[in-house]
Design a protein around this motif. Sequence first.
Motif, mmCIF file in Angstrom:
data_model
loop_
_atom_site.group_PDB
_atom_site.id
_atom_site.type_symbol
_atom_site.label_atom_id
_atom_site.label_comp_id
_atom_site.label_asym_id
_atom_site.label_seq_id
_atom_site.Cartn_x
_atom_site.Cartn_y
_atom_site.Cartn_z
ATOM 1 N N ASN A 96 5.866 3.164 -26.845
ATOM 2 C CA ASN A 96 5.646 4.567 -26.479
ATOM 3 C C ASN A 96 5.380 4.689 -24.967
ATOM 4 O OD1 ASN A 96 5.180 7.306 -26.522
ATOM 5 N ND2 ASN A 96 3.103 7.150 -27.351
ATOM 6 N N PRO A 97 6.300 4.190 -24.142
ATOM 7 C CA PRO A 97 6.012 4.094 -22.699
ATOM 8 C C PRO A 97 5.807 5.442 -22.020
ATOM 9 C CG PRO A 97 8.309 3.520 -23.159
ATOM 10 C CD PRO A 97 7.633 3.650 -24.478
ATOM 11 N N LEU A 98 6.527 6.484 -22.486
ATOM 12 C CA LEU A 98 6.345 7.794 -21.836
ATOM 13 C C LEU A 98 5.003 8.415 -22.217
ATOM 14 C CD1 LEU A 98 9.942 9.301 -22.145
ATOM 15 C CD2 LEU A 98 8.824 8.415 -20.100
ATOM 16 N N GLU A 231 16.624 20.726 -25.287
ATOM 17 C CA GLU A 231 15.625 21.750 -25.591
ATOM 18 C C GLU A 231 16.295 23.092 -25.326
ATOM 19 O OE1 GLU A 231 12.109 21.898 -23.108
ATOM 20 O OE2 GLU A 231 10.904 22.352 -24.887
ATOM 21 N N VAL A 232 16.265 23.998 -26.317
ATOM 22 C CA VAL A 232 16.985 25.267 -26.150
ATOM 23 C C VAL A 232 16.024 26.355 -25.670
ATOM 24 C CG1 VAL A 232 18.827 24.738 -27.797
ATOM 25 C CG2 VAL A 232 16.717 25.801 -28.624
ATOM 26 N N GLY A 262 11.512 13.118 -25.691
ATOM 27 C CA GLY A 262 10.627 13.359 -24.541
ATOM 28 C C GLY A 262 9.987 14.736 -24.505
ATOM 29 N N LYS A 263 10.230 15.590 -25.517
ATOM 30 C CA LYS A 263 9.663 16.953 -25.536
ATOM 31 C C LYS A 263 8.871 17.148 -26.828
ATOM 32 C CE LYS A 263 12.332 18.377 -22.078
ATOM 33 N NZ LYS A 263 11.837 18.659 -20.791
ATOM 34 N N GLU A 368 12.320 4.583 -14.446
ATOM 35 C CA GLU A 368 12.073 5.719 -13.565
ATOM 36 C C GLU A 368 11.276 6.834 -14.264
ATOM 37 O OE1 GLU A 368 12.449 6.197 -10.472
ATOM 38 O OE2 GLU A 368 12.022 8.353 -10.481
ATOM 39 N N ARG A 369 11.635 7.120 -15.529
ATOM 40 C CA ARG A 369 10.944 8.214 -16.242
ATOM 41 C C ARG A 369 9.471 7.868 -16.475
ATOM 42 N NH1 ARG A 369 13.704 10.009 -21.430
ATOM 43 N NH2 ARG A 369 12.238 11.735 -21.293
#
Length: 385
Positions: A96-98, A231-232, A262-263, A368-369
Amino acid sequence: MKIGVVKEREVGEQRVALIPDVVAKLVQQGYVIQVESGAGEMAHFHDDDYQAAGAEIINSLEDLWGGVDVLLKVAPLRDREVEWLRTGGTLISFLNPLGNPWQMQHLADRQITAFALECVPRTSRAQSMDALSSQAAIAGYQAVLQGAAALPRFFPMLTTAAGTIPPAKVFVIGAGVAGLQAIATARRLGAIVEAFDIRPAVKEEVQSLGAKFVEVALQEDTVASGGYAKEVSEAAKHTTQEAIAAHVQTADVVITTAQVPGKPAPLLVTERMVSTMKPGSVIVDLAAEQGGNCACTEPGREIVHQGVTVIGPVNLPSSLAIHASQMYAKNISTFLKYLTKEGSLYLDFEDDITAAACITHGGEIRNERVRQSLHAQEPSIATVA
Ligand code: NAD
């Protein structure tokens, strides 16, 4: 090369990173495998089975965590586990790096080379290492079984002397890996299935499983690079909610699996929609850990809202521990072999799979993220201390 398999310490985690059959194959190929005593116990694999497969059982936590070249794990690290790793060692696990960028910084500071299995690219070449997919398929299957167990009705149509029972209606929202397995499982149990996804490309897959695809015309692009959903806009979310409301209302079981990488999970089933469902109906929200697709979901809990049971399972794959471990072991051992050349780790950062999965190496965060999310999140107390 010495490979370690640790006991998972996360509450509720029953899986183990390698099963004895896979250990036997790795031993044959020249790997030395050490298994922490009791590591497979929760998944019904015993120390004796590992020993018979050629592994060495290690009783001391320090000896195992601190003594191997590569450590294999399932659940992301707890902060104190970072300290147990050998400085300069290698770790392969879900990380779960993010969600844990400061822990990733801590791993980098400790000169640990860490690979996050959830970052293996979703490509055909990497399919056998794709633990996200293998575990999502299990979640989709288990979601239907949980829904069926909580539903006070049959799933299949029955013609009996006591009358004819119509089949249950299941509505699956999100037809990715978990959603498609949920559709297939609900069909196997005899339900009538409808499904919706904002990616129109999945229509054929849904239909090939014998389900009806619910079409919603959105006036915007819904697919991001790599085939994932975008994502809308709020307007598109509103249009979606209006279009699916009637299908939620008539369903006996709604399985929601919609996620955007990521959201937070999109909110698709509102409280008002839940209150239109028949008493006794069931919602199983597989996005519970990411905030939920249903407004009534409480992660890790089963609640009843106006007669509708809403289940928010967490870590469902763990509940099918034998096969979840078997599939995970196949994924992680394939990845380990992919990184090995002539008996040692060989890291080629020109290779897309190695580069994408490697989060920390050489004292740095390579992703990078993850570096960007460091600036967005406060360091945790454990990391600062
Ligand atoms: P996921 O878990 O991120 O999302 C689940 C589903 O939710 C997706 O199908 C997504 O389109 C859907 N969704 C998102 N927002 C939605 C909304 N507002 N309304 C309805 N549905 C919504 O996805 P996943 O299952 O991990 O994988 C999705 C994609 O990844 C696949 O379609 C595929 O393109 C790719 N993939 C490729 C491979 C491979 O090639 N080896 C393997 C696995 C996945």
